[in-house]
Structure formats: structure tokens, C-alpha cells
Design a protein around this motif. Structure first.
Motif, PDB file in Angstrom:
ATOM      1  N   PRO A 178       1.424  -1.014  -0.281  1.00  0.00           N
ATOM      2  CA  PRO A 178       0.073   0.055  -0.105  1.00  0.00           C
ATOM      3  C   PRO A 178       1.368   1.475  -0.149  1.00  0.00           C
ATOM      4  N   PRO A 207      -7.375   2.380   6.555  1.00  0.00           N
ATOM      5  CA  PRO A 207      -8.194   2.905   5.392  1.00  0.00           C
ATOM      6  C   PRO A 207      -9.285   3.112   5.818  1.00  0.00           C
ATOM      7  N   ASN A 221      -7.053  -0.930  -2.043  1.00  0.00           N
ATOM      8  CA  ASN A 221      -7.836  -2.280  -1.621  1.00  0.00           C
ATOM      9  C   ASN A 221      -9.068  -3.006  -1.629  1.00  0.00           C
ATOM     10  N   VAL A 270      -3.278   0.193   3.256  1.00  0.00           N
ATOM     11  CA  VAL A 270      -3.434   0.317   2.014  1.00  0.00           C
ATOM     12  C   VAL A 270      -4.237   0.986   0.957  1.00  0.00           C
ATOM     13  N   LEU A 296      -6.438  -7.019   0.563  1.00  0.00           N
ATOM     14  CA  LEU A 296      -7.234  -7.478   2.283  1.00  0.00           C
ATOM     15  C   LEU A 296      -6.439  -7.015   3.394  1.00  0.00           C
TER      16      LEU A 296
END
Length: 235
Positions: free
Chosen positions: A32, A187, A54, A38, A111
Motif C-alpha cells: 500500500p 483505510p 484495497n 492500504v 485486504l
């Protein structure tokens, strides 16, 4: 060497790139954006590593920019949101483009996974991680924070590899004690939403969190946020 924990849990999330963890290999790599988290789209971070998209935040166009992901697969991924576990994402993506292509896509799509409740199969989705390193991930649970993860995993791999692996994982933040920086590392977090997280402290339980944050976002977004938080009893 598991042990109980009640300390504040710090959050860190994940990009990826180089492969090879202590002799184990699997899939590919990626990561990320800046600092910790991310992001919705790809690119390069300050260290010159590819940024992970993401799957809960990326647009369909951003998803189709990931190698191996077709427009149909991107639509399937978008339609399955929010993903609360890496296994859920993998089921959709592998169903759309096949197991091998899905593993390859994790070079650019990821993820974040919770170190303290991730399954062995989910750990093995991380590029470059095989059975031996997955065992080490699990050996030291529950993790108090990412510093502990870095210390323990650093017994087996060098610093660069520790940092690569750290970009795949996180430890949930405590709702009542997390700093603004820790909240902002979630995130998809905005300054406005971070203010709402802090506004209702102290939280007495997660039902209160769901109720209060549900005033600002829908239940899917509440569920997405909830996976990054915890509430230490007595904290």
C-alpha cells in the motif's frame, strides 16, 4: 507462545513487493501507499514499492488496472463488498479468474488481515509466505501491537522482509485509547470520521460504536470500520 493481552492495540496495514520469506514461497508481492495503510488505488510509495489497492475502496476502473483482473471480475469484487475477511475476497476473485490468477493479483490488490484472528489459509495468501512462516505468524498470538510482530518475526527474516510482511497485516486499534494518527491509519478514514470516532468516547461496547458511527455511514461501512477496532475491557 501465546499470552493474554489487555494493552492498547496499534494498527498497521500493508503494501507488498519482494518475495521470499525464510525459504518459504507462495504467490507474489505488492503493497500500500505511504506510511501505514492500504489505499484505494495503486502506484508507488516513497520506498519505490508498488502500492496495493484495497478491494473495499478501489473503484472498478482501479480494480481492472490490477494485472489479471477483468472487467467482469472487477464487477464481481465490487458487488461482494464489504469484505471482512481475506478468505471472502479470495473466494470471489478466484471464482472469477481462477486460483492462480487471484494469487497473482495480490501483487497489486490486498485486504489487510488481522494478525490476531487470521486463519492459516488466509496467511498463506500473502505473497512469499509458506507453511513455515505462517506457523511463526500464529506462534506469537495474541499480538499486543505491530512492534511485537516486528520483534518476533525479525528472529527469522531480515529487517526488509519484516517490513514487507508488516504491510500485509494489522493489529486492531482500541476505540477508547487510540491516538488520532492511529485512527487516521484505518483505510478509508477521513478527518471528519476520525472526529466522530473520538466524539463518543468512552465506548462501553461495540454495539455503541455501531450505533453511533451508524449515524454517519451505512451498515456496510460500519462493518468495514469495525474490523479495524477493538475495545479493551477495563481500558
Amino acid at each position: 507462545m501465546s499470552r493474554s493481552h489487555t494493552a492498547t492495540l496499534a494498527l498497521v496495514v500493508i503494501p507488498l513487493l519482494s518475495a521470499g520469506c525464510a525459504g518459504d514461497s507462495d504467490a507474489a508481492e505488492s503493497e500500500p501507499a505511504a506510511a501505514e495503510g492500504v489505499e484505494a488505488r495503486g502506484g508507488m510509495n516513497a520506498d519505490g514499492m508498488a502500492v496495493l489497492s484495497n478491494p473495499n475502496l478501489a473503484t472498478e476502473d482501479e480494480l481492472t488496472a490490477v494485472p489479471g483482473i477483468t472487467a467482469e471480475a472487477a464487477a464481481a469484487v465490487a458487488g461482494g463488498r464489504p469484505y471482512l475477511r481475506a478468505a471472502d475476497l479470495h473466494a470471489v476473485l478466484a471464482g472469477a479468474i481462477g486460483e492462480e490468477a487471484a494469487l497473482g493479483a495480490y501483487r497489486a490488490l490486498w485486504l489487510p488481515i488481522n494478525l490476531n484472528d487470521v486463519t492459516n489459509d488466509e496467511i498463506l495468501l500473502i505473497p512469499g509466505v509458506g507453511d513455515r512462516m505462517a506457523h511463526e505468524f500464529e506462534e506469537y498470538r495474541p499480538y499486543l501491537d505491530m512492534g511485537e510482530f516486528r520483534m518476533e518475526i525479525g528472529k527469522y527474516v531480515d529487517e526488509n522482509e519484516v517490513e514487507r510482511l508488516a504491510r500485509y497485516v494489522y493489529v486492531p486499534i482500541d476505540l477508547n485509547t487510540a491516538t488520532r494518527d492511529e485512527v487516521m491509519a484505518v483505510p478509508g478514514m477521513s478527518e471528519r470520521m476520525a472526529h466522530e470516532f473520538e466524539e463518543y468516547r468512552p465506548y462501553t461496547d461495540l454495539d455503541q460504536f455501531r450505533r453511533e458511527i451508524g449515524k454517519y455511514v451505512d451498515e456496510n461501512e460500519v462493518a468495514r470500520f469495525e474490523r479495524y477496532v477493538t475495545l479493551n475491557q477495563g481500558g
